[in-house]
Design a protein around this motif. Structure first.
Motif, short mmCIF file in Angstrom:
data_model
loop_
_atom_site.label_atom_id
_atom_site.label_comp_id
_atom_site.label_asym_id
_atom_site.label_seq_id
_atom_site.Cartn_x
_atom_site.Cartn_y
_atom_site.Cartn_z
N LEU A 39 51.25 38.04 35.47
CA LEU A 39 51.92 37.71 36.84
C LEU A 39 50.69 37.13 37.73
O LEU A 39 49.65 37.36 37.56
CB LEU A 39 52.45 38.76 37.45
CG LEU A 39 53.89 39.24 36.56
CD1 LEU A 39 54.07 40.79 37.21
CD2 LEU A 39 54.90 38.29 36.22
N PRO A 40 51.21 36.45 38.76
CA PRO A 40 50.02 35.90 39.80
C PRO A 40 49.48 37.11 40.40
O PRO A 40 50.14 37.98 40.81
CB PRO A 40 51.06 35.15 40.73
CG PRO A 40 52.27 34.88 40.06
CD PRO A 40 52.35 35.72 39.04
N GLY A 41 48.13 36.79 40.65
CA GLY A 41 47.33 37.83 40.76
C GLY A 41 46.81 39.18 39.84
O GLY A 41 45.79 39.73 40.28
N ASP A 42 47.13 38.98 38.80
CA ASP A 42 46.78 39.77 37.61
C ASP A 42 45.28 39.49 37.37
O ASP A 42 44.79 38.68 37.26
CB ASP A 42 47.64 39.44 36.32
CG ASP A 42 48.74 40.31 36.58
OD1 ASP A 42 49.17 41.21 37.48
OD2 ASP A 42 49.71 40.50 35.43
N GLY A 43 44.41 40.79 37.27
CA GLY A 43 43.05 40.56 36.63
C GLY A 43 42.86 41.04 35.47
O GLY A 43 43.87 41.64 34.72
N PRO A 44 41.90 41.17 34.70
CA PRO A 44 41.46 41.71 33.66
C PRO A 44 42.04 43.20 33.45
O PRO A 44 42.53 43.36 32.42
CB PRO A 44 40.02 41.63 33.55
CG PRO A 44 39.47 40.60 34.47
CD PRO A 44 40.43 40.72 35.49
N LEU A 111 43.57 47.32 40.03
CA LEU A 111 45.00 46.83 39.50
C LEU A 111 45.76 46.21 40.92
O LEU A 111 45.38 46.81 41.91
CB LEU A 111 45.62 48.02 38.86
CG LEU A 111 45.29 48.82 37.70
CD1 LEU A 111 45.87 50.02 37.48
CD2 LEU A 111 45.23 47.69 36.39
N THR A 112 46.74 45.50 40.39
CA THR A 112 47.72 45.00 41.57
C THR A 112 48.41 46.26 42.21
O THR A 112 48.50 47.38 41.21
CB THR A 112 48.56 43.92 41.17
OG1 THR A 112 49.46 44.48 40.08
CG2 THR A 112 47.71 42.71 40.62
N PRO A 113 49.18 46.07 43.24
CA PRO A 113 49.72 47.27 43.72
C PRO A 113 50.96 47.94 42.86
O PRO A 113 51.31 49.01 42.46
CB PRO A 113 50.28 46.89 45.02
CG PRO A 113 49.42 45.84 45.46
CD PRO A 113 48.83 45.26 44.53
N VAL A 114 51.79 46.81 42.19
CA VAL A 114 52.96 46.96 41.10
C VAL A 114 52.36 47.87 40.04
O VAL A 114 52.61 48.67 39.50
CB VAL A 114 53.48 45.62 41.07
CG1 VAL A 114 54.42 45.92 39.74
CG2 VAL A 114 54.19 45.17 42.27
N ASP A 115 50.97 47.16 39.53
CA ASP A 115 50.68 47.78 38.23
C ASP A 115 49.76 49.18 38.52
O ASP A 115 49.89 49.97 37.77
CB ASP A 115 49.55 46.88 37.72
CG ASP A 115 50.06 45.92 36.78
OD1 ASP A 115 51.26 45.97 36.62
OD2 ASP A 115 49.63 44.67 36.45
N ALA A 116 49.60 49.45 39.85
CA ALA A 116 48.98 50.74 40.24
C ALA A 116 49.98 51.80 40.10
O ALA A 116 49.58 52.95 39.70
CB ALA A 116 48.23 50.86 41.48
#
Length: 612
Positions: A39-44, A111-116
């Motif tokens: 998703l937009p904003g995702d990192g490694p 992590l992004t807020p959602v993934d956190a």
């Protein structure tokens, strides 16, 4: 509805979905699990986390193929799954330990807020699963493999009925069902072996629960062959099945019911009545069972997602009961009733004006309530599920021990709608003053909204779309009941009494569940407490108490979850003042699936801070 690696939690959460399949015959390829999507904003680190979720979900579906079937994934449709073996326990524990090792390699701060949030939920559920597979808990749970509320004999017949989760669109669907049926019979024999283990250690079910199970098996046996729930799929066929195959399948299903299913039910019934009943407990509470106190602590935390103890839950329940009694007194005055509150309860239970004259009257009433809510729902919700809702009576074979109302979720692709089930057993006890609040809880905006919105949110990992915890799922549904003013319901004081009665039920659960399992309360004492403090009928009170006896701790989740959501709402209102938007608040609560209470509170606190 909760997906879990814990066998006990899995049995508590398996959905009993129901729909008549009328789709055209088609050879549909097995549905593959979706690959992780960036998703937009995702990192490694987000990519690593999503891959871990995907791999974990794939392992979980292989271990629990029935969960795949509920999701419309037919890759394992010829398998029922293994519920009771040591090998299954070890495989589930190994899978959870592998998940935790993988999680520990990921930097949550990146992590992004959602993934956190997803990270936190996954850690909580994984650690919980590992705890549930430890020898001390296994020794107290797996050796009591069935009860009358969650046993495999309660949910599997519906799956195989032709009206449930299993599809019957192709010839392969019919063949797969025969295979699952044979595995179901084998699982019943495996359950007998587990029961025998428990007999050796004194870890056994209460006699009350055993008698209820015996009655369930009697009902299944009494159906015979062509009257059997398992014969349902071959009573009608979809277009495209040849007449020769129809004849062959009818014969195969009849032979399997006669030679495999009924004998398996009879073996279990005979074992329960002839062997196990004598060894079962006279007591109904866990505190009288070896290791019961420790197990109850474990179950309280599992149900509420909070480290609560029985005594504080009991005291919270007493305070809630006292508060609701005052509100009931006010409604009694409003309708001009001159007697005591206890006499008012008797009036509500016995006066003919509150008793439906037919099951059809209930159906029409619930449909009308649904239409009324539809006219106001968008004032409170910006997120509306795509999934359709159907209203149906509880199947006759299980209506006596089933709840007054329940919800079973549909599929994301729309091939199976969500279903609100209403119970018509002992019709005079299905009081019409409880209809509005029951619909709010089980249907809209309760379970149907929460479960469907989570499943439809493709941004979430599968374990959050299709899993969850009881405190959130049932807490949300109980919170939904509090929206009656905003949705234009309970304007009649009798319907408002129904709302208070339902809230009282959840408050009394805190008192009665802990009373039974930590304080030695008897069945009759518990039923009397519920009748003394609410207008619910004896049929419902009896079913409720016997449910708490069968599944300790589960009933605590409702009120704990509701109070948590109400506390979050109060904080949001205080922070936002006149700018508070219930649609935005409800979206914040619902847009990430069913969260453990600490994770939900943190999410809402962050949302409040961001909204400033």
């Amino acid at each position: 509805m909760i997906i879990s690696r814990s066998r006990l939690a899995a049995l508590l959460s398996l959905p009993l979905l129901s729909i008549a399949v009328a789709a055209p015959l088609a050879a549909a390829p097995p549905q593959q699990a979706a690959k992780p999507v960036a998703l937009p904003g995702d990192g490694p680190e987000d990519a690593k986390l999503k891959q871990l979720f995907h791999e974990s979900d794939e392992r979980d579906l292989k271990l629990h193929p029935i969960n795949a079937l509920f999701r419309g994934d037919l890759r394992y449709a010829d398998r029922l799954g293994d519920f009771f073996s040591d090998r299954q326990i070890a495989a589930e524990r190994a899978a959870s330990e592998a998940d935790l090792r993988g999680l520990n390699t990921i930097d949550r701060t990146k992590l992004t807020p959602v993934d956190a949030i997803a990270y936190d939920v996954f850690r909580y559920s994984t650690e919980r699963s590992i705890r549930g597979s430890q020898p001390d808990i296994v020794a107290l749970t797996y050796v009591r493999p069935l009860d009358h509320f969650n046993g495999i004999q309660g949910f599997y017949p519906d799956i195989a009925s032709g009206q449930g989760a299993a599809p019957f669109k192709t010839l392969l669907d019919y063949e797969n069902n025969l295979k699952r049926n044979a595995q179901y019979a084998a699982q019943l024999d495996a359950a007998i072996a587990r029961f025998r283990e428990g007999m050796k250690t004194g870890v056994v079910q209460p006699k009350l629960t055993v008698r209820n199970m015996i009655e369930q098996f009697d009902n299944l046996i009494a159906q015979g062959v062509e009257g059997s729930t398992f014969y349902g799929p071959v009573k009608t066929f979809p277009a495209g099945i040849s007449s020769a195959d129809e004849t062959r399948l009818r014969a195969a299903y009849a032979a399997q019911i006669r030679d495999v299913m009924i004998p398996a039910h009879q073996r279990m019934r005979d074992f329960l009545s002839g062997t196990y009943l004598a060894a079962a407990r006279d007591s109904v509470g866990l505190s009288a069972m070896p290791g019961g106190a420790k197990l109850y602590d474990y179950l309280i935390e599992g149900s509420t997602t909070l480290p609560l103890k029985a005594e504080e839950v009991h005291q919270l329940g007493l305070s809630e009961v006292a508060r609701i009694l005052k509100e009931m007194e006010a409604q009694k005055v409003k309708v001009g009733f001159k007697g005591s509150l206890a006499e008012f309860f008797t009036f509500l239970r016995t006066d003919k004006q509150f008793q439906p004259s037919s099951a059809e009257q209930l159906r029409l009433g619930y449909e009308a309530i649904g239409r009324r809510i539809d006219t106001r729902i968008r004032e409170q919700f910006s997120l509306i599920p795509r999934s359709k809702l159907e209203i149906r009576p509880v199947p006759a074979y299980k209506e006596k021990t089933d709840a007054g109302g329940s919800y079973q979720d549909g599929t994301v692709d729309g091939s199976r709608p969500g279903v609100f089930f209403y119970n018509t057993y002992d019709l005079p006890s299905r009081y019409m003053w409880e209809m509005e609040t029951l619909f709010l809880h089980e249907a809209v905006p309760g379970h149907h909204f929460q479960v469907s919105l989570a499943a439809e949110n493709e941004k979430l990992p599968a374990f959050m779309r299709f899993g969850g915890n009881t405190a959130y799922i049932e807490g949300w549904a109980l919170y939904a009941e509090t929206l009656w003013p905003e949705l234009g319901l309970e304007t009649d004081p009798y319907q408002r009494m129904g709302g208070l009665s339902d809230e009282m039920l959840r408050a009394m659960r805190l008192v009665v569940d802990t009373g039974i399992h930590a304080k030695g309360w008897s069945r009759d004492q518990s039923i009397k407490y519920m009748l003394d403090n609410s207008p619910m009928g004896k049929t419902d009170a009896t079913a409720e108490v016997e449910r708490y006896i069968a599944i300790p701790g589960q009933a605590l989740a409702y009120k704990i979850g509701q109070l948590t959501i109400l506390r979050c709402k109060a904080k949001a209102k205080a922070a936002r003042g006149a700018k508070f938007d219930p649609r935005a608040f409800h979206a914040a609560v619902l847009d990430a699936g069913a969260l453990p209470m600490p994770v939900l509170e943190k999410k809402i606190d962050d949302w409040i801070a961001a909204s400033k």
